[in-house]
Design a protein around this motif. Structure first.
Motif, PDB file in Angstrom:
ATOM      1  N   SER A  28       0.837  -1.201   0.000  1.00 37.64           N
ATOM      2  CA  SER A  28       0.000   0.000   0.000  1.00 37.64           C
ATOM      3  C   SER A  28       0.871   1.250   0.000  1.00 37.64           C
ATOM      4  O   SER A  28       0.639   2.197  -0.757  1.00 37.64           O
ATOM      5  N   ASP A  29       1.915   1.249   0.859  1.00 34.42           N
ATOM      6  CA  ASP A  29       2.846   2.382   0.914  1.00 34.42           C
ATOM      7  C   ASP A  29       3.549   2.556  -0.422  1.00 34.42           C
ATOM      8  O   ASP A  29       3.740   3.673  -0.901  1.00 34.42           O
ATOM      9  N   TYR A  33       3.748   5.779  -2.815  1.00 30.31           N
ATOM     10  CA  TYR A  33       5.012   6.380  -3.251  1.00 30.31           C
ATOM     11  C   TYR A  33       5.048   6.501  -4.780  1.00 30.31           C
ATOM     12  O   TYR A  33       5.458   7.531  -5.325  1.00 30.31           O
ATOM     13  N   HIS A  34       4.644   5.433  -5.461  1.00 27.54           N
ATOM     14  CA  HIS A  34       4.642   5.459  -6.934  1.00 27.54           C
ATOM     15  C   HIS A  34       3.726   6.566  -7.448  1.00 27.54           C
ATOM     16  O   HIS A  34       4.071   7.287  -8.391  1.00 27.54           O
ATOM     17  N   LYS A  35       2.575   6.691  -6.808  1.00 27.29           N
ATOM     18  CA  LYS A  35       1.614   7.698  -7.221  1.00 27.29           C
ATOM     19  C   LYS A  35       2.179   9.108  -7.042  1.00 27.29           C
ATOM     20  O   LYS A  35       2.078   9.961  -7.938  1.00 27.29           O
ATOM     21  N   VAL A  36       2.796   9.350  -5.872  1.00 31.42           N
ATOM     22  CA  VAL A  36       3.367  10.670  -5.590  1.00 31.42           C
ATOM     23  C   VAL A  36       4.553  10.953  -6.511  1.00 31.42           C
ATOM     24  O   VAL A  36       4.694  12.055  -7.048  1.00 31.42           O
ATOM     25  N   ALA A  37       5.416   9.953  -6.712  1.00 30.67           N
ATOM     26  CA  ALA A  37       6.590  10.129  -7.575  1.00 30.67           C
ATOM     27  C   ALA A  37       6.171  10.486  -8.998  1.00 30.67           C
ATOM     28  O   ALA A  37       6.757  11.370  -9.638  1.00 30.67           O
ATOM     29  N   ASP A  38       5.162   9.814  -9.493  1.00 28.82           N
ATOM     30  CA  ASP A  38       4.688  10.090 -10.855  1.00 28.82           C
ATOM     31  C   ASP A  38       4.041  11.472 -10.944  1.00 28.82           C
ATOM     32  O   ASP A  38       4.167  12.164 -11.964  1.00 28.82           O
ATOM     33  N   LEU A  39       3.353  11.880  -9.862  1.00 28.35           N
ATOM     34  CA  LEU A  39       2.749  13.218  -9.830  1.00 28.35           C
ATOM     35  C   LEU A  39       3.850  14.288  -9.849  1.00 28.35           C
ATOM     36  O   LEU A  39       3.724  15.304 -10.542  1.00 28.35           O
ATOM     37  N   ILE A  40       4.926  14.043  -9.107  1.00 27.09           N
ATOM     38  CA  ILE A  40       6.055  14.989  -9.098  1.00 27.09           C
ATOM     39  C   ILE A  40       6.662  15.090 -10.496  1.00 27.09           C
ATOM     40  O   ILE A  40       6.993  16.181 -10.966  1.00 27.09           O
ATOM     41  N   ARG A  41       6.796  13.958 -11.178  1.00 23.92           N
ATOM     42  CA  ARG A  41       7.340  13.961 -12.536  1.00 23.92           C
ATOM     43  C   ARG A  41       6.474  14.815 -13.465  1.00 23.92           C
ATOM     44  O   ARG A  41       6.975  15.627 -14.249  1.00 23.92           O
ATOM     45  N   THR A  42       5.144  14.658 -13.350  1.00 22.83           N
ATOM     46  CA  THR A  42       4.227  15.431 -14.197  1.00 22.83           C
ATOM     47  C   THR A  42       4.339  16.923 -13.924  1.00 22.83           C
ATOM     48  O   THR A  42       4.428  17.740 -14.847  1.00 22.83           O
TER      49      THR A  42
END
Length: 477
Positions: A28-29, A33-42
């Motif tokens: 779940s964590d 993390y993947h979701k936040v990392a990808d949002l930062i990339r965008t």
């Protein structure tokens, strides 16, 4: 036995339950993390650094202001380019790491979030690329006949055999004698030795010695004074740049004691082309920065290298003369000295003789346009022309002798660095020598001379691999 067996099964069931729960939580964590990392990339690609900062925790904000974060991210993007992809690597107690592909190389992106899902740590680290040395003997015209030839070979051969280098020219000036050496090629696709007379290179920050010479010329004819406050030559909308009774002067711009930052804080605020990172920065942007800039330390008291200071000096010289910086370089310095292949703006014929630049990884790069910062590093030249320039510094009679002498006079001294106007002054065991290095996205350069011993060195390379150490070693030997 039955009781013990039941207890054992109960313990095993409890441990498995805890283990499975931990796995689910970890998964779940990891998804978060993947979701936040990808949002930062965008948001990075969209230029929304402020939105990324808004996702950080208070512990992060205490270490860095939003302005510092935005400026840092803008500078990073200007160098790294678009963020193409990210791949999960590993996680530990410290953070979660991703391998990220950017337009200009790979980075390890590390991120850590607190229990509230806020970013407490965010960091990029370049992935070190190992570039193998060339597996063949690079060509040169070095005759290898005497000790000087052998010294050049000893110093240059390890450099030119590196996998990221391409071509290099060296000139050694000893009294009235000049030795010229050519190594490598004008590009990695053309096995042609660089030509001392015809191959153009970007000389980068060696330009600053020309900018300071233009200033010295104005001082010699009485049109400017080194102690003139720079506000005298700036728009009235720019507030007085002073601390107490000490104004920021033309001399401070020329000897890097202005206190101005290395680059203006707003230079990467706009959309930047990483292949030509300064082209967008026009005079309006520079003046806008100066309107809001506040002098933080007394000018003239500390050496602090500033591309902004040299660029601003170049703009001042342009505007007071009503002529372009290219015109000033060509008409006020190059042509009077007989340097007919030293300029900023190249003709079509010149472009055919322009060496291909290569970045730190040995990849081909585009030429740089310095826009409003031309005074800091925009000149292109040949080895033969730069030999003429150094011969003029050594005292060979020329129309600029008085101005050249003025640039050699020490205007600042500290433990860290002595300075003339534009020139760094270093001491060795027997005398002192003046020198300057330069670099752009695909080139490196070095010029230096010892007037007492009547020796000089010029090195031009079409790769972003430093040559200063070679140049200073040659001068000191």
């Amino acid at each position: 036995m039955k009781v013990h067996s039941l207890m054992f099964r109960t313990v095993i069931f409890f441990c498995l339950t805890v283990f499975i729960t931990q796995i689910c939580l970890a998964q779940s964590d990891q998804k978060q993390y993947h979701k936040v990392a990808d949002l930062i990339r965008t948001k990075y690609n969209d230029g929304q650094a402020q939105d990324i900062y808004a996702m950080t925790a208070e512990v992060f904000k205490k270490k860095m202001t939003v302005d510092q974060f935005v400026q840092g991210m803008s500078k990073f993007k200007a160098k790294s380019g678009e963020w193409h992809s990210l791949t999960y690597q590993l996680s530990n107690d410290k953070d979660v790491d991703y391998l990220c592909e950017f337009a200009n190389g790979n980075q390890i992106f590390s991120i850590k979030m607190d229990s509230d899902g806020r970013i407490s740590r965010l960091n990029f680290a370049a992935v070190q690329v190992v570039i193998k040395n060339k597996d063949y003997q690079v060509r040169s015209n070095n005759p290898l006949k005497d000790s000087t030839d052998m010294l050049v070979e000893k110093l240059v051969r390890p450099y030119i055999q590196k996998g990221n280098t391409s071509g290099l020219l060296v000139a050694l000036i000893e009294g009235g004698r000049v030795r010229r050496y050519s190594y490598g090629s004008i590009s990695k696709t053309q096995e042609v030795l660089p030509d001392p007379a015809n191959t153009f290179f970007e000389i980068g920050s060696v330009t600053k010695t020309f900018t300071s010479l233009l200033l010295a010329k104005q001082v010699i004819v009485g049109k400017m004074k080194l102690e003139d406050p720079i506000n005298k030559y700036l728009p009235d909308s720019i507030p007085a740049l002073t601390i107490g009774d000490t104004p920021l002067t033309l001399k401070h711009l020329a000897n890097h004691t202005s206190g101005l930052p290395r680059l203006p804080a707003n230079i990467f605020n706009e959309k930047v082309n990483p292949k030509d990172p300064y082209k967008h920065y026009l005079s309006d942007s520079l003046y806008h920065f100066m309107k809001t800039y506040q002098v933080k330390e007394t000018p003239g008291t500390k050496f602090s290298y500033s591309n902004l200071g040299a660029g601003l000096l170049g703009m001042i010289l342009e505007h007071t003369s009503g002529k372009s910086f290219n015109h000033l370089i060509v008409e006020e310095i190059a042509h009077p000295l007989g340097m007919f292949d030293t300029k900023i703006e190249l003709t079509k014929m010149d472009e055919n003789k322009f060496a291909q630049g290569h970045n730190e990884r040995g990849q081909a790069t585009a030429p740089w346009d310095l826009a409003s910062l031309k005074g800091s590093g925009a000149i292109r030249s040949t080895l033969n022309d730069m030999v003429i320039f150094i011969q003029a510094q050594l005292g060979q009679e020329n129309p600029l002798s008085k101005a050249i002498e003025l640039t050699h006079k020490k205007t600042f001294s500290s433990i860290e660095q002595d300075m003339g106007l534009g020139w760094r002054i270093n001491k060795n065991e027997t005398s002192s020598y003046l020198h300057h290095s330069g670099g752009t996205g695909g080139f490196r350069s070095f010029v230096g001379f010892d007037k007492h011993r009547q020796i000089g060195v010029v090195i031009l390379s079409n790769a972003a691999e430093e040559v200063t150490e070679i140049g200073e070693y040659m001068l000191n030997r």
